[in-house]
Motif scaffolding. Structure first.
Motif, PDB file in Angstrom:
ATOM      1  N   ALA A  27       0.829  -1.208   0.000  1.00 54.32           N
ATOM      2  CA  ALA A  27       0.000   0.000   0.000  1.00 54.32           C
ATOM      3  C   ALA A  27       0.863   1.257   0.000  1.00 54.32           C
ATOM      4  N   TYR A  28       1.920   1.256   0.804  1.00 60.25           N
ATOM      5  CA  TYR A  28       2.797   2.430   0.852  1.00 60.25           C
ATOM      6  C   TYR A  28       3.527   2.620  -0.475  1.00 60.25           C
ATOM      7  N   ILE A  47       7.950   1.827  11.183  1.00 59.43           N
ATOM      8  CA  ILE A  47       8.784   2.392  10.120  1.00 59.43           C
ATOM      9  C   ILE A  47       8.130   3.638   9.541  1.00 59.43           C
ATOM     10  N   ALA A  48       6.794   3.555   9.379  1.00 58.93           N
ATOM     11  CA  ALA A  48       6.077   4.706   8.831  1.00 58.93           C
ATOM     12  C   ALA A  48       6.192   5.905   9.768  1.00 58.93           C
ATOM     13  N   LEU A  49       6.216   5.622  11.088  1.00 59.08           N
ATOM     14  CA  LEU A  49       6.358   6.717  12.045  1.00 59.08           C
ATOM     15  C   LEU A  49       7.776   7.274  12.017  1.00 59.08           C
ATOM     16  N   ARG A  50       8.740   6.381  11.852  1.00 57.81           N
ATOM     17  CA  ARG A  50      10.144   6.783  11.879  1.00 57.81           C
ATOM     18  C   ARG A  50      10.476   7.725  10.717  1.00 57.81           C
ATOM     19  N   THR A  67       8.767  11.209   4.578  1.00 52.68           N
ATOM     20  CA  THR A  67       8.406  10.570   3.316  1.00 52.68           C
ATOM     21  C   THR A  67       7.130   9.747   3.445  1.00 52.68           C
ATOM     22  N   LEU A  68       6.924   9.132   4.608  1.00 51.44           N
ATOM     23  CA  LEU A  68       5.809   8.192   4.720  1.00 51.44           C
ATOM     24  C   LEU A  68       4.609   8.771   5.466  1.00 51.44           C
ATOM     25  N   GLY A  69       4.698  10.047   5.832  1.00 45.02           N
ATOM     26  CA  GLY A  69       3.504  10.696   6.370  1.00 45.02           C
ATOM     27  C   GLY A  69       3.207  10.453   7.837  1.00 45.02           C
ATOM     28  N   GLY A  70       4.056   9.701   8.523  1.00 43.97           N
ATOM     29  CA  GLY A  70       3.868   9.505   9.954  1.00 43.97           C
ATOM     30  C   GLY A  70       2.527   8.908  10.308  1.00 43.97           C
ATOM     31  N   GLU A  71       1.976   9.385  11.434  1.00 43.66           N
ATOM     32  CA  GLU A  71       0.706   8.844  11.948  1.00 43.66           C
ATOM     33  C   GLU A  71      -0.440   9.075  10.970  1.00 43.66           C
ATOM     34  N   ALA A  72      -0.422  10.233  10.303  1.00 39.71           N
ATOM     35  CA  ALA A  72      -1.531  10.582   9.411  1.00 39.71           C
ATOM     36  C   ALA A  72      -1.513   9.761   8.123  1.00 39.71           C
TER      37      ALA A  72
END
Lengths: 379, 292
Positions: free
Chosen positions: A77-78, A137-140, A144-149
């Motif tokens: 998805a990412y 990882i998305a939070l880290r 680039t990956l938008g964090g929590e949102a």
């Protein structure tokens, strides 16, 4: 003509293709006749079905359990979301599905190589850790990956020729949600044909051999590790494709979409439908998609608040999962199939005193009566 | 220097909790060859029982004891009426069953107790103790945590070493058939084992909950850390579980303190993978018998 059809039907690849074409017709009829809301549901049924199909191959045919498929879906998805940031991607959506699949395949290969040496609870624990770790990882990499949102997914406009073709075939305008539904089901059908053919092939036979008896399989010259890794790779690829479709359908890739619960419910779908059968995976995915509404409504009318009522659906999955393991380890589809096979066996051999023969059951399904590792019922 | 010390102290405190949780997994694994993935929600459920008792106006300690007893009963009931049917069967059935239980208990807690965050009281201060001018990272509650886990471990060791019941439990876990021939009621011992494990799990949950927020999912990642700790020690060894828990607590505390808390789960995965690939039998494994 009839003979030729029969020959196509007998070759399993031909049968799978014919079934897929039939499926396509059904999909068109269904998508055209239901509302936009239902189309969104159909799309989510499709991505759950794709992921569950992949997990079926892994758990049902190869006997490896994975709780990390939600994480692999997240990777798909990412990937899709990253490619759709500008709204006008360089390649068509199906290409994006393919790329997401390849990325998940790469990660899945790594995990698979590590997992191939593990079994049973160890494998479950390792993949569980994967499911819990990946959202971090998305939070880290929040930038680039938008964090929590998370990342918003901006779908490009539907190509002209698709609009024209859809109008030509169905005689009605293609809406955005029905476009996504078509796309999702197309991916599902392709995936299922590939998975079905693969599980009928030599590779699939090896997977089953490893599942049923490691030692015997090894003696027969099957590389255990290679067989396990290949099964993991195939199912990771399916999870990646499912993740991309999920990104299209949900229009968002965020950590909250890929909780442990997602991985566990995927497993629930596979177990509910019956381990080892793709039909079962689809039935399980359908239950996951449509059951929540029914159960939540029932809960609300029983006087529960919205949030509490929403938890009734997982409660039901969990209960059914426990009940299936205890009462019908072959799952819903497996149990129906073996009952049908028993009846067939009885009627064809009436008069003779025989016990139902296991081999008469559909070979596509896991050995009836037990969840994959048949060691248990030998003991 | 001070940060190093505080990180280490925090890690050791947390490590004790992981150790307790890992110990619960090991207790069950030794006797039934099942990894109880439902351990976390079972423990979480008992925390909510404690919270209900405390909210009703009783003291923390009554809630504490009630939660432990609830754990005891819950463990026994789940073993006797659900898990009993898959013991000794295919591994995968047991795994799926405990995961099914995971979902059920989780959802049950959300339906009964609601899905919001609630604060859980702590019996002792959760501020660092002051030594001279500086505050060190050891809290009153932290000391309580360490002491509580040590006491429970001591009691378990005493039970297994010095009592008749403990001997029977060990016999049932070691070789059920022989134990049965010798007149041990193996089924009852397994039930007792699950009950004790659930009690230890509940203790771990109470210690994690103390002074912070609870909601139905607050223990979910702990099952992963407990599992990693248990695997570090080899799943079979109670001592290994404790050492594994402490090691994991320390490592994760350093990861969280120096690299970022969002990487803790990833670090746990890395540690788990490294151990499983290098020493699949755990750090304390003896040479293993070869399969065929």
């Amino acid at each position: 003509m009839k003979q030729r059809l029969a020959r196509v039907w007998d070759a399993s690849a031909g049968r799978h293709l014919l079934l897929a074409l039939l499926g396509l017709v059904v999909v068109v009829l269904v998508v055209e006749s239901v509302s936009d809301f239902r189309n969104v549901q159909l799309a989510s049924l499709a991505y759950l079905g794709i992921a569950a199909g992949g997990l079926t191959v892994l758990t049902g045919l190869n006997g490896q359990i994975s709780l990390g498929h939600g994480a692999l879906m997240a990777i798909g998805a990412y990937t899709a979301a990253l490619m759709l940031q500008d709204g006008e991607p360089p390649i068509p959506l199906l290409g994006i599905v393919l790329v997401s699949m390849l990325v998940a395949l790469a990660v899945g290969t790594l995990v698979g190589v590590a997992a191939a040496r593990l079994h049973g609870p160890y494998l479950a624990g390792a993949t569980l850790a994967l499911a819990v770790a990946v959202p971090g990882i998305a939070l880290r990499f929040g930038e680039t990956l938008g964090g929590e949102a998370g990342l918003r997914v901006r779908l490009p406009d539907i190509p002209e020729w698709v609009l024209d073709a859809a109008y030509f075939v169905t005689g009605s305008e293609l809406t955005r949600s029905s476009y996504v539904a078509y796309l999702a089901w197309l991916v599902l059908l392709v995936t299922y044909v590939l998975l079905a053919n693969l599980s009928r092939s030599r590779v699939g036979r090896r997977w089953r051999a490893v599942r049923d008896d490691e030692v015997a399989a090894e003696l027969a010259g099957i590389g255990l590790g290679r067989s396990r890794v290949s099964a993991f790779m195939v199912s990771a690829a399916a999870a990646g494709a499912a993740g991309a479709v999920m990104a299209f359908a949900v229009r968002l890739a965020a950590p909250s979409g890929f909780t442990l619960t997602l991985s566990l419910t995927l497993l629930a779908a596979v177990v509910l439908g019956g381990l080892g059968s793709l039909t079962g995976a689809l039935v399980g995915a359908a239950l996951l998609t449509f059951l929540p509404d029914v159960v939540t409504d029932a809960g609300r009318s029983a006087g529960l608040g919205d949030i509490r009522a929403a938890e009734l659906a997982p409660l039901v999955y969990g209960l059914v999962m426990v009940a299936v393991v205890l009462l019908a380890p072959a799952g819903l589809v497996g149990t129906v199939r073996s009952a049908a096979a028993r009846r067939r066996a009885r009627s064809s051999r009436s008069g003779r005193d025989t016990t139902p023969d296991r081999r008469t059951t559909h070979t596509d399904a896991a050995p009836t009566g037990a969840v994959p590792t048949s060691k248990g019922d030998v003991r | 220097m001070q940060q190093l010390l505080n990180t280490a102290l925090g890690g050791l405190t947390l490590g004790m909790v992981y150790a307790a949780f890992a110990l619960a997994l090991v207790l069950i694994w030794r006797s039934t060859r099942i990894v109880n993935f439902a351990q976390a929600p079972m423990a979480m459920l008992t925390t909510f029982v404690a919270l209900t008792v405390i909210d009703a106006g009783y003291s923390y300690w009554i809630g504490f004891v009630v939660a432990l007893l609830a754990g005891l009963v819950l463990g026994a009931v789940i073993e006797r009426f659900v898990v009993r049917h898959v013991e000794g069967g295919p591994e995968i059935n047991a795994v799926i069953l405990t995961l099914g239980l995971f979902i059920v208990l989780h959802a049950l807690a959300s339906v009964v107790f609601g899905n919001r965050y609630r604060s859980f009281p702590a019996p002792f201060g959760i501020r660092g103790i002051e030594v001279g001018e500086t505050t060190i990272g050891l809290t009153g509650f932290g000391i309580f945590t360490v002491v509580a886990v040590l006491v429970v471990m001591g009691l378990l060791v005493a039970l297994f070493r010095f009592t008749d019941v403990g001997l029977r439990m060990r016999a049932s876990a070691f070789n059920p058939e022989v134990a049965r021939l010798l007149g041990v009621k193996v089924g009852r011992m397994l039930t007792l084992g699950w009950a004790l494990a659930a009690l230890v799990g509940s203790l771990a949950a109470l210690l994690i909950a103390g002074g912070s927020l609870v909601h139905p999912g607050y223990m979910d990642s702990i099952v992963v850390y407990g599992f990693v700790a248990a695997v570090l020690g080899g799943l079979d060894s109670p001592l290994g579980a404790v050492v594994g828990g402490l090691l994991l607590g320390l490592s994760l505390s350093f990861v969280s303190g120096y690299l970022g808390s969002e990487l803790v789960a990833l670090a746990a995965l890395g540690i788990l993978m490294a151990v499983l690939l290098l020493r699949p039998g755990g750090l304390f494994a003896q040479a293993q018998e070869r399969r065929v």
